[in-house]
Design a protein around this motif. Structure first.
Motif, short mmCIF file in Angstrom:
data_model
loop_
_atom_site.label_atom_id
_atom_site.label_comp_id
_atom_site.label_asym_id
_atom_site.label_seq_id
_atom_site.Cartn_x
_atom_site.Cartn_y
_atom_site.Cartn_z
N SER A 35 -7.10 20.40 -5.82
CA SER A 35 -7.86 19.37 -6.52
C SER A 35 -7.84 18.08 -5.71
CB SER A 35 -7.28 19.13 -7.91
OG SER A 35 -5.95 18.67 -7.81
N TYR A 36 -8.81 17.23 -6.00
CA TYR A 36 -8.88 15.90 -5.41
C TYR A 36 -8.74 14.90 -6.55
CZ TYR A 36 -10.97 18.20 -1.35
OH TYR A 36 -11.20 19.00 -0.27
N THR A 37 -7.86 13.94 -6.40
CA THR A 37 -7.74 12.86 -7.35
C THR A 37 -8.16 11.60 -6.62
OG1 THR A 37 -5.95 13.96 -8.52
CG2 THR A 37 -6.20 11.60 -8.90
N ILE A 38 -9.11 10.89 -7.18
CA ILE A 38 -9.68 9.69 -6.58
C ILE A 38 -9.38 8.53 -7.51
CG2 ILE A 38 -11.80 8.61 -5.71
CD1 ILE A 38 -12.94 11.61 -5.77
N CYS A 39 -8.68 7.52 -7.00
CA CYS A 39 -8.32 6.35 -7.80
C CYS A 39 -8.81 5.08 -7.11
CB CYS A 39 -6.82 6.25 -7.98
SG CYS A 39 -6.11 7.63 -8.88
N LEU A 40 -9.27 4.13 -7.89
CA LEU A 40 -9.68 2.84 -7.37
C LEU A 40 -8.63 1.80 -7.76
CD1 LEU A 40 -12.32 4.57 -8.02
CD2 LEU A 40 -13.49 2.41 -7.75
N SER A 41 -8.14 1.05 -6.76
CA SER A 41 -7.13 0.03 -7.01
C SER A 41 -7.13 -0.99 -5.87
CB SER A 41 -5.75 0.68 -7.12
OG SER A 41 -4.76 -0.29 -7.35
N MET A 78 0.85 -1.18 0.00
CA MET A 78 0.00 0.00 0.00
C MET A 78 0.89 1.24 0.00
SD MET A 78 -3.17 1.12 2.47
CE MET A 78 -2.31 1.01 4.00
N LEU A 79 0.40 2.29 -0.61
CA LEU A 79 1.13 3.56 -0.62
C LEU A 79 1.32 4.08 0.79
CD1 LEU A 79 -0.67 5.53 -3.47
CD2 LEU A 79 1.64 4.62 -3.52
N ASP A 80 2.48 4.62 1.05
CA ASP A 80 2.74 5.27 2.34
C ASP A 80 2.83 6.77 2.08
OD1 ASP A 80 3.49 6.16 4.80
OD2 ASP A 80 5.15 4.77 5.04
N LEU A 81 1.66 7.42 2.08
CA LEU A 81 1.60 8.83 1.73
C LEU A 81 2.03 9.74 2.87
CD1 LEU A 81 -1.67 8.71 -0.35
CD2 LEU A 81 0.65 8.98 -1.21
N ASP A 82 2.27 9.18 4.07
CA ASP A 82 2.83 9.98 5.16
C ASP A 82 4.33 10.15 4.97
OD1 ASP A 82 0.66 10.72 6.78
OD2 ASP A 82 0.59 8.73 7.67
N ARG A 83 5.01 9.05 4.72
CA ARG A 83 6.48 9.10 4.57
C ARG A 83 6.92 9.47 3.16
NH1 ARG A 83 9.00 3.82 7.00
NH2 ARG A 83 7.17 2.90 6.03
N HIS A 84 6.07 9.22 2.17
CA HIS A 84 6.41 9.50 0.78
C HIS A 84 5.28 10.28 0.11
CE1 HIS A 84 9.72 6.72 1.26
NE2 HIS A 84 8.87 5.81 1.71
N LEU A 119 -9.65 4.54 1.55
CA LEU A 119 -10.94 4.02 1.96
C LEU A 119 -11.10 2.57 1.52
CD1 LEU A 119 -13.14 6.99 0.66
CD2 LEU A 119 -12.03 6.78 2.88
N SER A 120 -11.88 1.80 2.27
CA SER A 120 -12.25 0.47 1.81
C SER A 120 -13.39 0.62 0.82
CB SER A 120 -12.65 -0.41 3.00
OG SER A 120 -13.77 0.15 3.63
N GLU A 121 -13.78 -0.47 0.16
CA GLU A 121 -14.85 -0.40 -0.83
C GLU A 121 -16.16 0.12 -0.26
OE1 GLU A 121 -14.67 -4.44 -2.43
OE2 GLU A 121 -14.27 -3.49 -4.37
N ASP A 122 -16.39 -0.12 1.03
CA ASP A 122 -17.64 0.34 1.64
C ASP A 122 -17.58 1.79 2.11
OD1 ASP A 122 -16.11 0.22 3.94
OD2 ASP A 122 -17.39 -1.22 4.98
N GLY A 123 -16.43 2.47 1.89
CA GLY A 123 -16.29 3.88 2.23
C GLY A 123 -15.70 4.16 3.60
#
Length: 108
Positions: free
Chosen positions: A72-78, A1-7, A18-22
């Motif tokens: 801006s907000y970028t929302i990606c599903l993966s 998983m991406l570590d957006l705190d450290r990187h 988010l999980s699939e259920d939000g």
């Protein structure tokens, strides 16, 4: 998983995973513990699934961008996760897209 705190990504202001259920799996920056934004984004993705199937097949949307004048907000599903990054817009960032008269646009 991406570590957006450290990187963090360039110009990143915050993020949500988010999980699939939000439900919020991870968060940071301006979006830390932001359940309201998580709910809005989850509802937005649900809305994309209700679009005419003749135009968009189910789950065909993999990336959604919501662009305001300054951020801006970028929302990606993966991998059964929803990744949301809030980024500061660079002055030249709007050169590739057109903003509406009220200073925002939605790209899918």
């Amino acid at each position: 998983m991406l570590d957006l705190d450290r990187h963090p990504l360039p110009d990143q202001l915050g993020y949500l995973v988010l999980s699939e259920d939000g439900s919020v799996h991870a968060s940071g920056g301006e979006l830390e513990n932001d359940e309201r934004s998580a709910n809005i984004i989850s509802n937005l993705l649900t809305l994309t699934e209700s679009v005419d199937p003749a135009v968009f097949s189910a789950r065909s949307c993999r990336k959604v961008s919501i662009v305001f004048a300054d951020h801006s907000y970028t929302i990606c599903l993966s991998n059964k996760r929803i990744y949301v990054v809030k980024k500061r817009n660079r002055p030249d960032a709007n050169a590739t897209g057109t903003l509406e008269s009220d200073g925002h646009s939605i790209l899918a």
